[in-house]
Design an enzyme around this catalytic site. Structure first.
Site, short mmCIF file in Angstrom:
data_model
loop_
_atom_site.label_atom_id
_atom_site.label_comp_id
_atom_site.label_asym_id
_atom_site.label_seq_id
_atom_site.Cartn_x
_atom_site.Cartn_y
_atom_site.Cartn_z
CG ASP A 126 -1.90 -1.17 1.19
OD1 ASP A 126 -2.21 -1.67 0.10
OD2 ASP A 126 -2.33 -1.59 2.28
CE LYS A 160 2.45 -2.37 -4.43
NZ LYS A 160 2.16 -2.03 -3.02
N GLY A 171 -4.64 -4.25 -3.71
CA GLY A 171 -5.63 -3.21 -3.99
C GLY A 171 -4.85 -1.97 -4.38
CG HIS A 172 -2.17 -2.01 -6.94
ND1 HIS A 172 -1.31 -2.57 -7.83
CD2 HIS A 172 -1.87 -2.55 -5.73
CE1 HIS A 172 -0.53 -3.44 -7.19
NE2 HIS A 172 -0.87 -3.44 -5.92
P1 GDP Z 1 -0.77 0.38 -3.52
O1 GDP Z 1 -1.34 -0.91 -3.04
O2 GDP Z 1 0.70 0.45 -3.30
O3 GDP Z 1 -1.13 0.70 -4.94
O4 GDP Z 1 -1.42 1.51 -2.60
P2 GDP Z 1 -2.97 1.64 -2.15
O5 GDP Z 1 -3.75 2.13 -3.28
O6 GDP Z 1 -3.43 0.39 -1.49
O7 GDP Z 1 -2.84 2.70 -1.01
C1 GDP Z 1 -2.39 4.00 -1.25
C2 GDP Z 1 -3.47 4.97 -0.76
O8 GDP Z 1 -2.92 6.27 -0.66
C3 GDP Z 1 -4.62 5.11 -1.74
O9 GDP Z 1 -5.78 5.40 -1.04
C4 GDP Z 1 -4.19 6.30 -2.62
O10 GDP Z 1 -5.29 6.99 -3.21
C5 GDP Z 1 -3.53 7.16 -1.59
N1 GDP Z 1 -2.43 7.99 -2.10
C6 GDP Z 1 -1.54 7.71 -3.09
N2 GDP Z 1 -0.58 8.66 -3.16
C7 GDP Z 1 -0.87 9.56 -2.18
C8 GDP Z 1 -0.23 10.76 -1.72
O11 GDP Z 1 0.83 11.16 -2.20
N3 GDP Z 1 -0.83 11.39 -0.68
C9 GDP Z 1 -1.97 10.96 -0.09
N4 GDP Z 1 -2.47 11.66 0.92
N5 GDP Z 1 -2.58 9.83 -0.49
C10 GDP Z 1 -2.04 9.13 -1.52
P1 IMO Z 2 -0.82 -4.16 -2.31
O1 IMO Z 2 -0.41 -4.71 -3.64
C1 IMO Z 2 -0.87 -4.55 2.02
C2 IMO Z 2 -0.66 -8.61 3.63
C3 IMO Z 2 -1.89 -8.99 4.42
C4 IMO Z 2 -1.28 -9.93 5.42
C5 IMO Z 2 -0.23 -10.66 4.58
C6 IMO Z 2 -0.70 -12.01 4.03
O2 IMO Z 2 -2.14 -3.47 -2.32
O3 IMO Z 2 0.27 -3.36 -1.69
P2 IMO Z 2 -2.37 -12.62 2.07
O4 IMO Z 2 -3.83 -12.31 1.91
O5 IMO Z 2 -1.52 -12.11 0.98
O6 IMO Z 2 -2.12 -14.07 2.37
O7 IMO Z 2 -1.97 -11.84 3.41
O8 IMO Z 2 0.08 -9.81 3.51
N1 IMO Z 2 -0.92 -8.11 2.26
C7 IMO Z 2 -0.94 -6.82 1.94
N2 IMO Z 2 -0.83 -5.71 2.69
N3 IMO Z 2 -0.97 -4.44 0.69
C8 IMO Z 2 -1.06 -5.53 -0.09
O9 IMO Z 2 -1.05 -5.48 -1.43
C9 IMO Z 2 -1.09 -6.80 0.53
N4 IMO Z 2 -1.19 -8.05 0.07
C10 IMO Z 2 -1.08 -8.85 1.14
O10 IMO Z 2 -2.48 -7.88 5.04
O11 IMO Z 2 -0.61 -9.21 6.43
MG MG Z 3 -2.85 -1.63 -1.81
#
Ligand code: GDP
Ligand code: IMO
Ligand code: MG
Length: 425
Positions: free
Chosen positions: A13, A16, A40-41
């Site tokens: 999270d 990316k 979840g991206h």
């Molecule tokens: P990923 O899994 O690495 O793609 O990241 P996620 O989407 O799960 O989590 C990133 C969260 O931060 C999302 O809710 C984005 O909309 C939010 N986000 C991304 N870049 C920024 C930033 O620079 N500032 C803030 N405040 N939120 C951001």
């Molecule tokens: P993105 O791509 C954050 C974590 C879970 C748990 C561990 C194992 O959005 O960054 P799993 O369901 O994969 O067997 O869970 O890995 N986990 C993540 N945490 N972002 C993710 O993906 C994750 N994918 C798995 O929370 O701790």
């Molecule tokens: Mg994510």
């Protein structure tokens, strides 16, 4: 020709999806190589807000081909939902290549994930319960069902009946209701129908793209500290999330990688259990969680947060051969008067020459971080669109992080929107 990899350097999270979306307009091909719908991206752009789980975040680039690589595990229900969510904006049928080598997440994988977690109780990993551990376990133990099998219904039927027999024995041991093989067969085939025409091996297309000087963008899911080998096992995920996984995950040799971008938040977070040396459980942690909206994209669980751990990030940069860092969510620190950065570790005896790789996850629980403290900037960075437009103290923070991690920061993000990201020269 370029092959740019975007991977997470912390516990997931890191933003990316946002970084991939920002780079996607330059790409001819955008590909995922690992994980499943545990990812979840989030992408916020002119079409709306999307939370991609399986489809690469660049799908909305009108001209790029997008690939779900062979080591991605596919939950057909999630895939169908995602395809529907992008259908008003693009025609995935024309551009999506889903490898027939992908393993299918079956309903019993999710059931087993939950049963194993519950059996482990307080020692559980805290998974997303999407069946990741069980589906990858079936893959490596030759019990998996692949998209190839669904293309040949009798082959699928035969393999499924064996798996239903094996899984029912396990479910009986847990006192769980048994599976209905016929119902599962019918349901899986119904879900497969809308995606069947997108299941085609991308290997040749990718090799042609490499020869044709194309720009290929590769999106990692999860992150280095969740990697099954190098992460905080068993508080990790089931797949491999490193740049080096490009070959097993996608069929592209490592020699082609031209740029490895590691994404890190300006602080750190994790959802699920396991060690996190710089975790904040106080009011500062609450402030960061609220400002950063740190609630899981997939599960809505509150994410744990803490100060940036430069020691661990230095390690994940080495592990991935990172060329450049993208520092995300800098704006989340806007209101903090003082900001700490973990620059090393200390154990109970006072030793400070410790590294992440000196012990396992249980050892890491016993380690204290060594911090350096910097002044905050107490000013909004959300509107900044260049490095020079950042408050001086925010610039100092970025430079400090770069020095202490030892990799150049080439991208800074200051908000979820597509505009809120800029290169650092
Ligand atoms: P990923 O899994 O690495 O793609 O990241 P996620 O989407 O799960 O989590 C990133 C969260 O931060 C999302 O809710 C984005 O909309 C939010 N986000 C991304 N870049 C920024 C930033 O620079 N500032 C803030 N405040 N939120 C951001
Ligand atoms: P993105 O791509 C954050 C974590 C879970 C748990 C561990 C194992 O959005 O960054 P799993 O369901 O994969 O067997 O869970 O890995 N986990 C993540 N945490 N972002 C993710 O993906 C994750 N994918 C798995 O929370 O701790
Ligand atoms: Mg994510």
């Amino acid at each position: 020709m370029s092959v740019t990899m975007v991977v997470g350097l912390q516990w997931g999270d890191e933003a990316k999806g946002k970084v991939v979306d920002a780079l996607a307009p330059e790409a001819d091909v955008i590909a995922r190589f690992n994980g499943g719908d545990n990812a979840g991206h989030t992408v916020v752009n002119e079409y709306g807000t999307f939370k991609f789980r399986l489809i690469p975040s660049g799908i909305l680039n009108p001209s790029a081909s997008v690939v779900i690589g062979n080591a991605v595990v596919v939950n057909l229900e999630t895939l169908n939902q995602e395809l529907e969510s992008v259908a008003p904006f693009t025609d995935p049928g024309k551009k999506l290549w889903i490898s027939p080598r992908c393993h299918v997440v079956m309903p019993y994988h999710r059931i087993l994930d939950g049963l194993y977690e519950e059996a482990k109780g307080a020692a559980s990993t805290g998974t997303t319960r999407r069946g990741m551990g069980p589906v990858y376990a079936d893959k490596v133990s030759y019990n998996g069902i692949r998209l190839y099998d669904l293309l040949t219904p009798q082959q699928f039927k035969d393999k499924l009946s064996v798996q239903v027999r094996i899984k029912n024995a396990i479910l009986r041991a847990f006192g769980h209701e048994e599976l209905d093989g016929q119902q599962m067969y019918d349901q899986t085939m119904d879900l497969f129908e809308p995606v069947r025409h997108m299941v085609r091996e991308p290997f040749g297309m990718l090799q042609d793209a490499l020869q044709a000087d194309a720009n290929i963008l590769i999106e990692g899911a999860q992150a280095a500290l969740l990697d099954n080998d190098w992460g905080t096992y068993p508080f990790c995920t089931a797949s491999s999330s490193l740049t080096g996984s490009i070959t097993p995950g996608l069929g592209v040799a490592p020699k082609w990688i031209t740029r490895s971008i590691g994404v890190a938040k300006a602080y750190i977070g994790r959802v699920g259990n396991g060690p996190m040396p710089t975790e904040l459980t106080d009011e500062t942690g609450d402030l960061i969680r609220e400002a950063g909206n740190e609630y899981g994209t997939v599960t809505r669980r509150p994410r744990r947060v803490g100060w940036l751990d430069a020691e661990i990030t230095r390690f994940t940069c080495q592990l991935n051969g990172i060329d450049e860092l993208a520092l995300a969510k800098l704006d989340v620190l806007d209101k903090l008067p003082k900001i700490k950065v973990g620059v090393g570790y200390r154990d109970r005896s006072g030793r400070t020459d410790l590294r992440y790789w000196d012990g396992d996850a249980h050892w890491l629980e016993t380690i204290e971080p060594v911090y350096e403290e910097l002044d905050g900037w107490n000013q909004s960075t959300k509107e900044a669109r260049s490095f020079d437009a950042l408050p001086e103290k925010a610039q100092d923070y970025v430079r400090f992080v770069e020095d202490v991690i030892g990799s150049p920061i080439s991208i800074v993000s200051v908000g979820p929107e597509r505009e809120a990201i800029f290169p650092v020269k």
